[in-house]
Motif scaffolding. Structure first.
Motif, short mmCIF file in Angstrom:
data_model
loop_
_atom_site.label_atom_id
_atom_site.label_comp_id
_atom_site.label_asym_id
_atom_site.label_seq_id
_atom_site.Cartn_x
_atom_site.Cartn_y
_atom_site.Cartn_z
N THR A 103 0.82 -1.22 0.00
CA THR A 103 0.00 0.00 0.00
C THR A 103 0.85 1.27 0.00
OG1 THR A 103 -0.04 0.10 2.41
CG2 THR A 103 -1.82 -1.14 1.33
N ARG A 106 4.44 3.86 -5.56
CA ARG A 106 4.92 3.92 -6.95
C ARG A 106 6.43 3.70 -7.02
NH1 ARG A 106 0.62 4.18 -10.22
NH2 ARG A 106 -1.06 5.47 -9.40
N LYS A 166 2.80 0.33 -13.55
CA LYS A 166 2.54 1.67 -14.09
C LYS A 166 1.09 2.04 -13.85
CE LYS A 166 6.22 3.47 -16.29
NZ LYS A 166 7.17 2.57 -15.68
N GLU A 167 0.23 1.08 -14.16
CA GLU A 167 -1.18 1.32 -13.89
C GLU A 167 -1.62 0.32 -12.84
OE1 GLU A 167 -3.68 2.52 -17.41
OE2 GLU A 167 -1.88 1.77 -18.38
N ALA A 168 -1.49 0.78 -11.59
CA ALA A 168 -1.62 -0.12 -10.46
C ALA A 168 -2.98 -0.81 -10.40
CB ALA A 168 -1.38 0.67 -9.18
N GLY A 169 -4.01 -0.09 -10.80
CA GLY A 169 -5.35 -0.60 -10.58
C GLY A 169 -5.80 -1.64 -11.59
N LYS A 170 -5.10 -1.71 -12.73
CA LYS A 170 -5.58 -2.61 -13.81
C LYS A 170 -5.43 -4.07 -13.46
CE LYS A 170 -7.28 0.34 -16.40
NZ LYS A 170 -6.60 1.54 -16.68
N ILE A 199 -8.05 2.28 4.81
CA ILE A 199 -6.76 2.97 4.71
C ILE A 199 -7.08 4.45 4.77
CG2 ILE A 199 -4.95 3.60 3.08
CD1 ILE A 199 -4.66 0.68 2.45
N ARG A 256 -11.78 -3.86 -10.34
CA ARG A 256 -12.19 -3.44 -11.68
C ARG A 256 -13.62 -2.91 -11.70
NH1 ARG A 256 -8.81 -7.82 -12.70
NH2 ARG A 256 -10.50 -9.33 -12.72
N ASP A 305 -6.24 5.36 -10.01
CA ASP A 305 -5.51 4.14 -10.28
C ASP A 305 -4.96 3.50 -8.99
OD1 ASP A 305 -4.40 2.47 -12.17
OD2 ASP A 305 -2.47 3.51 -12.02
N TYR A 306 -4.34 4.33 -8.19
CA TYR A 306 -3.79 3.87 -6.91
C TYR A 306 -4.91 3.42 -5.98
CZ TYR A 306 -1.72 4.33 -2.20
OH TYR A 306 -1.33 4.13 -0.92
N ARG A 333 -7.80 2.30 -6.81
CA ARG A 333 -8.36 1.03 -7.28
C ARG A 333 -7.45 -0.13 -6.83
NH1 ARG A 333 -9.36 2.04 -12.44
NH2 ARG A 333 -11.59 2.33 -12.11
N HIS A 334 -6.16 0.12 -6.87
CA HIS A 334 -5.22 -0.88 -6.35
C HIS A 334 -5.50 -1.15 -4.86
CE1 HIS A 334 -1.47 -2.88 -5.26
NE2 HIS A 334 -1.32 -1.95 -4.32
N LEU A 335 -5.75 -0.09 -4.11
CA LEU A 335 -6.04 -0.27 -2.68
C LEU A 335 -7.32 -1.05 -2.45
CD1 LEU A 335 -5.11 3.20 -1.08
CD2 LEU A 335 -3.73 1.11 -1.20
N LYS A 357 -8.35 -3.47 -4.27
CA LYS A 357 -7.95 -4.89 -4.41
C LYS A 357 -7.26 -5.40 -3.16
CE LYS A 357 -6.61 -4.51 -9.24
NZ LYS A 357 -5.46 -4.82 -10.09
#
Lengths: 763, 297
Positions: free
Chosen positions: A628, A752, A759-763, B185, B253, B267-268, B270-272, B274
Motif C-alpha cells: 500500500t 509507486r 505503471k497502472e496499479a489498478g488494472k 486505509i 475493476r 488508479d492507486y 483502485r489498487h487499494l 484490491k
C-alpha cells in the motif's frame, strides 16, 4: 550536576502548567473590554486579480456594523522586513487567494461575518504564476510590478575554491530535492486586540513571539513612532515561528479601532490560518557533493529556487539560512550556493521552526546517505568522519565553543540499533529499516553588527518573593520556567518564590523575542546576570542587618547564613522586609542588558554570529507496507547537544514536539494548492498527526557545557524538528531500497517508487 | 444559525407530532456531529431542532432470536464496545471503532452515519455489507427499507429528517459458519476520512462460501457493492487465497474511484480496493469458526 545545583539541571513542571490545564490561563480570545468590537477581514478568492471597484454601502448599513474599511482608509505605507512589499489592505490588485481586501468592525462576530458577504468587490482576474520556475521566465506575469523577473532575493555565497576542489575529488554526486508548503498549525489561532488610549497611544494585545519587533512593525505600517505603541502579550498557545512577525490584521485592527473609537478584536479562523498564514518556504534544491574514496566530504555546491509566495516577510532571511547553515555541519573545504527567492501567486511564506535550515538539512542529510551507499560506505561512519568538532572554526566562520555532534551521532545510531523489530514480516510485504540524520542550528543570530542580546530586570518584593521581567515571550516552550529556575538557582531561593512577568513593551526590558532558539541562551543569560547583581545587593543588605561581612554570607533555600557560623542566619524574606520601603532604602533591583561575545557577520555573511551552535542527531526506525505504500515511524532516538539542560523535562518536551512536527512534515502535512487556491484549508483535510501516529521516542540529552550560555546551556527549540525528515527518508531507503527526494512521502509516492513496474496499479 | 427552539420528546409519537406541528421547519438532531457543521454552513436552516436521543425505545440494543436491533440513539462507541456485536458481527464493531475520535464516537449515532449518506461512512459501509434494514416512522405509518436503498446521491439520503425518523437498524444475524471483517486505509490513524474502506461478510457451509457481500467506499456515490466479485465467491473454498485474489481483482475493476488531490489517484485507489478486499476476505475467512456459536440470548 544534580548535587551541584538546587534549581537548574532538574526536571521542573512548567510554572504555568496548572493555569493552562485548568483553563485559567488567559489567552487573547479570553480577553474582552467594554465596548469592544469584533473585526473580520474580507479576503480575495482569486490568486491574482485587479480590483476594479469596492462598494461597501450595503455592508456599512447593516445593523451592528460600526466601520467598513478599504485601502482608502489606511495609511498608504508598504511594510515588511527586507522587502517592504505589502499594504495592510490590497491596493489596486490582489496577489494570492487570501489577500486582505477590506475589513469590518461590528458589535458581534456574526454581524461582522454577515457584513463581509455584503461587500461588493469587482475583480478582473489576471494571469497568475504558480511555480517559481515559471515565474522567472521572461515575460511571465509579475506579482509585484517593481520586482522584475519576480525575484525577491538572490544570494551567491562562495567559500574557498570549489571548482578546484571538485576537480580533485574521487567522486562527485548530484541530486535534486524538493520540500513542501506546510503550516505551523499552532493550537491557538493568531489574533489581536487594538485600542487607542485617551493620551493618543496605541495598545496592542497579541500573543506574539516577538513583542518588540511587533511594536516596531506595527508602528511602521501605521506611520507612527514605535514609542507610541505598547504591545502586551497574553499567554500564547503555540507559535513555532509562525507568530514571530506581525500580520496585516495587526495594523488593520488599529485602523478599525481608530475609526470607531473602540477596542477591536480580530482572531483568525482556522480556515484563515490555512489560507492566509505564513507557510514554510518551499524549495527546489540541486545539490552537488564532492567526496574522497575514504568518505571525506570535500566540497558542496547548491542551487536553490524557493517559492516566496505573494509577499516576502522573513523569507529572504530564511533563504539565507537555507543557503549556509548546513555547511557548518561537516568539515567542508569549500562551498558555493546560488539561491533565488521567487514571487508567485501563492500564500506568503515566512518563519517556521528551523527557519530555512530544515529544508537544506533534508537535502544534505539525504544526500550523505545516497553518496555513502553509492560508495559502499556506512553513512553513520561517513558522518562521524566529517563531523565538525569543538574548537573548529567552520567554513562560514562559526567558532564552535562547544560541539557534541559526534557524541550525538554515536548515541542516536547506537540507540536505534537496539531492540529492532525483524527487517521483514508477512512474507516480505512489511519491511523495516533504520536511518540516521544529524543537524546544526544556532542559539541567537546577530545578523551583521546588530544587537543580539537580551535584557532582564529582577526585583525583590518586600515578602522575599522575586519578580523577573524579560522581553522574551513564552509561546509554550517553557521560557518562564527556565527563567525562574535560573533566578532561583542564582539567588538560592525556592522556585515557587519566583514570578515571571508577562511581556509588556512599556514595562519589560528590551528583548528581540522567541526565535533562533535564543531565549534560554541569551534571555536566560540576562536573567542570570541580573539575579547575580541582586544577590550582591541582598548580601550587602543582610551583612548590614546581621553585622557581618557580606562575603561570609551564603543563600540556600531562601535562608541567608554565615558560612563559618551557620547558626547566624536570617531568611531572605526577613531581609527584604527590613530593607524594602524602610529607612534602609534597599534597591534589591537590577536591570541588565547583555550582548553575547560574538562578532557578527561581514557583508559576505561570514562570521561568528551566534552565542552558541546546537548539534544533534536522530535515529529512526520505520515500517513500510510495500503493498500500500504506507509508512509508520516506529521509533525515534533523538540525541541533542543542549550544552546543559536547565530543565531536562522541558528538553524532552521539545524533542517530542519536534519529532511530531517533523514526522508530520515528512509523511502527511501538505498545503495542496490547485491554481493558487488551497484545497485543504481545515484540520480535517490538512493531515496533522495525532497521538496514535506518534512513534515511541527515546530522548538523549548530551551536555557539552557551553562556555557562554547560562550554566552552559544552549537552545533546543528548533533543532528537534530539523533531522526528522531526512532520517525518515534514510530509513525508508534502508527498508525498501527506494530514495524519496520530494516531501511529503505520501503512501502513493512510496507505493509507486517501490512498485515501478505497476505503471497502472489498478488494472 | 436561526434555531429558535430545541425540543426533547420522550416518545417516537411525540417526536412525529412535533415534526408535524412545525411542518418542515423542524429537523431531527441526534449526535449532531454532522448537523451542527451543516447548520453553520447554512446547508439547512431549521427553526426547530428535535433531539431524539432522550427517547427510551431509541436507546435499545437488542438481540432477538434472529436479528440484532440498533436503536436510533445508539452511538458508535456503544456499538463498537458491545460484546455481542464484537463477537457476532465484528465488521460492524470495527467499522464503528474507525469513525472519528473517541469524542465523536461518544456522541455520533450509527443511524446518523447512515442518514448523512456519505459514500465512505464507515458504519454505513459495514451495514450495507451486512444487508441491514431500517425501520422508518412517519405520520403516515411505518415502513422498512434496506440501508442500501436510502441513498439518493453523495450526502443525499431519501430520508427527509423534517418529516420522518429512522427509528432503528435491523441486522439479520449471520448464521453459523459466517465471518466478517472491516478494513480501511486513511492518511492517519484517527480523525480521518478513509482513502478506501471495505467491509466483507461471508457465509459458509461445508468449507465452501455460500454467499458473500462486499461494500466499498468511497468509489461511487454510495457504499458500492461489486456484484461480480460477490457472485464469483459463491462456491469458492473458504481458504483459497487464489480465489480471494481473483475476487479482489474483480472488485477493483468494478469500482470507480475518482482522481483526488487529497486521497490519491484513481488508479492507486483502485489498487487499494484490491488489497483491502483481499485482506478483508482473508480476515473474514479466518473468523468463520469463531462465529459458530451464533446469537447471544
Amino acid at each position: 550536576m544534580q548535587t551541584k545545583h538546587s534549581a537548574v539541571g532538574r526536571d521542573a513542571d512548567f510554572i504555568d502548567a496548572a493555569e493552562k490545564v485548568t483553563g485559567r490561563a488567559r489567552y487573547l480570545d479570553d480577553l474582552s473590554f467594554p465596548g469592544m468590537l469584533h473585526g473580520k477581514i474580507l479576503r480575495s478568492p482569486y490568486p491574482h486579480a485587479r480590483i476594479k471597484g469596492i462598494d461597501i454601502s450595503r455592508a456599512a448599513s447593516l445593523a451592528g456594523v460600526k466601520a467598513v474599511i478599504t485601502s482608502a482608509d489606511c495609511p498608504g505605507i508598504r511594510f515588511g522586513l527586507d522587502n517592504p512589499d505589502v499594504y495592510m489592505l490590497a491596493v489596486d490588485k490582489v496577489r494570492y487567494a487570501g489577500d486582505e481586501v477590506a475589513a469590518v468592525a461590528a458589535v458581534s462576530e456574526e454581524a461582522a461575518e454577515e457584513a463581509l458577504s455584503l461587500i461588493d468587490v469587482e475583480y478582473e482576474p489576471l494571469p497568475a504564476v504558480y511555480h517559481p520556475a515559471e515565474a522567472m521566465v521572461p515575460g511571465a506575469p509579475l506579482v509585484h510590478e517593481d520586482k522584475p523577473g519576480n525575484i525577491a532575493k538572490i544570494y551567491e555565497i562562495v567559500r574557498g575554491n570549489v571548482d578546484e576542489d571538485f576537480a580533485s575529488c574521487d567522486c562527485v554526486f548530484e541530486e535534486e530535492f524538493g520540500t513542501s508548503l506546510v503550516q505551523p498549525c499552532y493550537l491557538e489561532p493568531f489574533g489581536v486586540i487594538a485600542d487607542w488610549e485617551p493620551n493618543g497611544r496605541l495598545t496592542i494585545w497579541t500573543g506574539i513571539q516577538s513583542a518588540f519587533h511587533a511594536r516596531a512593525e506595527i508602528a511602521k505600517a501605521l506611520g507612527i513612532d514605535p514609542s507610541s505603541v505598547t504591545v502586551k502579550v497574553p499567554y500564547i498557545g503555540g507559535g513555532f515561528g509562525g507568530k514571530i512577525w506581525i500580520r496585516n490584521f495587526h495594523p488593520i485592527a488599529a485602523v478599525l479601532a481608530r475609526k470607531t473609537g473602540r477596542p477591536v478584536k480580530i482572531v483568525l479562523s482556522r480556515e484563515e490560518e490555512f489560507i492566509a498564514s505564513r507557510a514554510r518556504v518551499a524549495a527546489g534544491i540541486k545539490l552537488k557533493l564532492g567526496m574522497m574514496r575514504d568518505g571525506t566530504m570535500v566540497c558542496k555546491e547548491a542551487e536553490i529556487i524557493a517559492d516566496n509566495g505573494a509577499y516576502s516577510w522573513a523569507a529572504p532571511k530564511i533563504l539565507l539560512n537555507m543557503s549556509m547553515r548546513t555547511d557548518c555541519l561537516y568539515r567542508f573545504r569549500s562551498s558555493r550556493t546560488v539561491s533565488r527567492l521567487v514571487y508567485t501567486n501563492h500564500v506568503p511564506t515566512s518563519g517556521f521552526r528551523g527557519y530555512g535550515n530544515a529544508q537544506m538539512h533534508f537535502a544534505l542529510e539525504s544526500m550523505v546517505d545516497i553518496c555513502a551507499r553509492k560508495m559502499g560506505l556506512d553513512p553513520v561512519e561517513v558522518r562521524l568522519k566529517n563531523a565538525v568538532r569543538s574548537g573548529d572554526t567552520t567554513l562560514h566562520g562559526w567558532k564552535l565553543r562547544s560541539c557534541g555532534l559526534s557524541e550525538c551521532i554515536d548515541k542516536a545510531a547506537a540507540a536505534i540499533k537496539e531492540g529492532r523489530l525483524p527487517g521483514e514480516e508477512a512474507g516480505g510485504r512489511i519491511r523495516r529499516g533504520v536511518g540516521v540524520a544529524c543537524m546544526t542550528h544556532v542559539s541567537g543570530n546577530r545578523g551583521g553588527d546588530n544587537f543580539d542580546g537580551s535584557s532582564a530586570m529582577v526585583r525583590f518584593q518586600e515578602d522575599g518573593r522575586l519578580l523577573v521581567y524579560s522581553g522574551e515571550s513564552d509561546m509554550g516552550q517553557g521560557a518562564r520556567t527556565v527563567f525562574a529556575q535560573i533566578a532561583a538557582e542564582a539567588l538560592g531561593i525556592p522556585l515557587s518564590d519566583v514570578i515571571v512577568m508577562p511581556v509588556d513593551t512599556d514595562v519589560s526590558p528590551f528583548g528581540y523575542g522567541s526565535y533562533s532558539s535564543r531565549v534560554t541562551t541569551v534571555g536566560g543569560k540576562a536573567v542570570l546576570l541580573a539575579a547575580r547583581q541582586v544577590r550582591d545587593q541582598l548580601l550587602k543588605l543582610a551583612g548590614k542587618l546581621m553585622n557581618e561581612s557580606p562575603d561570609r554570607l551564603e543563600i540556600r533555600d531562601g535562608v541567608i547564613f554565615d558560612r563559618l557560623d551557620p547558626g547566624r542566619r536570617m531568611t531572605v524574606a526577613e531581609a527584604c522586609r527590613a530593607g524594602i520601603r524602610t529607612r534602609q532604602a534597599a534597591e534589591l533591583t537590577a536591570y541588565v542588558t547583555y550582548d553575547p561575545p560574538t562578532e557578527g557577520t561581514d557583508s559576505d555573511y561570514y562570521g561568528d554570529y551566534s552565542s552558541a551552535y546546537n548539534y544533534g542527531a536522530h535515529g529512526v526506525e520505520v515500517e513500510v507496507d510495500t503493498e500500500t505504500g504506507q509508512v509508520r515511524v516506529l521509533r525515534v532516538a533523538a540525541a541533542h547537544d543542549v550544552g546543559f539542560a536547565i530543565n531536562p523535562k522541558g528538553v524532552r518536551g521539545q524533542i517530542s514536539g519536534g519529532v511530531a512536527q517533523g514526522t508530520g512534515w515528512a509523511l502527511c502535512e501538505n498545503l495542496v494548492l490547485k491554481e493558487g487556491v488551497l484545497q485543504n484549508p481545515s484540520l480535517s483535510s490538512y493531515i496533522l498527526m495525532t497521538i496514535k501516529d506518534m512513534p515511541s521516542i527515546k530522548p538523549i540529552i548530551v551536555e557539552t557545557d557551553d562556555p557562554v550560555g547560562p550554566y552552559g546551556a544552549k537552545g533546543v527549540g528548533e533543532p528537534t524538528l530539523i533531522p526528522v525528515p531526512p532520517a525518515i527518508a534514510n530509513a525508508i531507503e534502508d527498508a525498501v531500497g527506494v530514495r524519496l527526494r520530494d516531501l511529503p512521502f505520501t503512501p502513493e509516492k512510496i507505493f509507486r517508487a517501490v512498485n515501478p513496474q505497476l505503471k497502472e496499479a489498478g488494472k | 444559525m436561526n434555531v429558535q427552539a430545541y425540543l426533547t420528546p420522550r416518545t417516537a409519537e411525540e417526536a412525529l407530532e412535533q415534526l408535524g406541528r412545525y411542518g418542515g421547519e423542524a429537523r431531527l438532531i441526534a449526535g449532531g456531529t454532522d448537523l451542527m457543521i451543516w447548520l453553520k454552513r447554512k446547508k439547512y436552516t431549521p427553526r426547530v431542532l428535535i433531539d431524539i436521543t432522550g427517547i427510551d425505545q431509541f436507546r435499545r440494543l437488542e438481540f432477538t432470536g434472529e436479528s440484532l436491533v440498533i436503536g436510533a440513539a445508539l452511538t458508535h462507541a456503544e456499538v463498537a464496545l458491545d460484546g455481542g456485536i464484537r463477537s457476532l458481527v465484528p465488521v460492524l464493531a470495527e467499522a464503528c471503532a474507525s469513525v472519528g475520535s473517541p469524542q465523536i464516537r461518544n456522541i455520533a449515532t450509527v443511524v446518523g452515519n447512515v442518514v448523512s449518506a456519505q459514500p465512505a461512512a464507515d458504519a454505513a459501509v459495514a451495514l450495507v455489507a451486512l444487508g441491514a434494514g431500517t425501520e422508518i416512522l412517519s405520520r403516515d405509518g411505518r415502513r422498512t427499507l434496506p440501508v442500501e436503498e436510502l441513498y439518493a446521491g453523495v450526502g443525499r439520503s431519501i430520508i427527509d429528517s423534517t418529516r420522518e425518523i429512522v427509528s432503528r437498524i435491523v441486522v439479520k444475524a449471520p448464521g453459523p459458519g459466517s465471518g466478517s471483517a472491516f478494513m480501511r486505509i486513511a492518511p492517519r490513524q484517527a480523525l480521518a476520512l478513509p482513502v478506501i474502506n471495505v467491509a466483507v461478510v461471508i457465509s459458509t457451509a461445508g468449507g465452501l462460501i455460500t454467499g458473500a457481500r462486499i461494500a466499498i467506499g468511497p468509489v461511487a456515490d454510495r457504499p458500492f457493492r461489486p456484484e461480480g466479485a460477490e457472485k464469483f465467491l459463491a462456491g469458492v473454498p473458504v481458504g483459497d487465497p487464489g480465489a480471494f485474489a481473483e475476487a479482489a481483482g474483480m472488485a477493483g475493476r468494478e469500482s470507480s474511484p475518482r482522481d483526488s488531490l487529497l486521497r490519491g489517484s484513481a488508479d492507486y485507489r483502485r489498487h487499494l480496493v484490491k488489497v483491502l478486499v483481499r485482506r478483508a476476505l482473508e480476515e473474514a475467512a479466518g473468523r468463520v469458526d469463531a462465529c459458530k456459536e451464533g446469537m447471544p440470548q
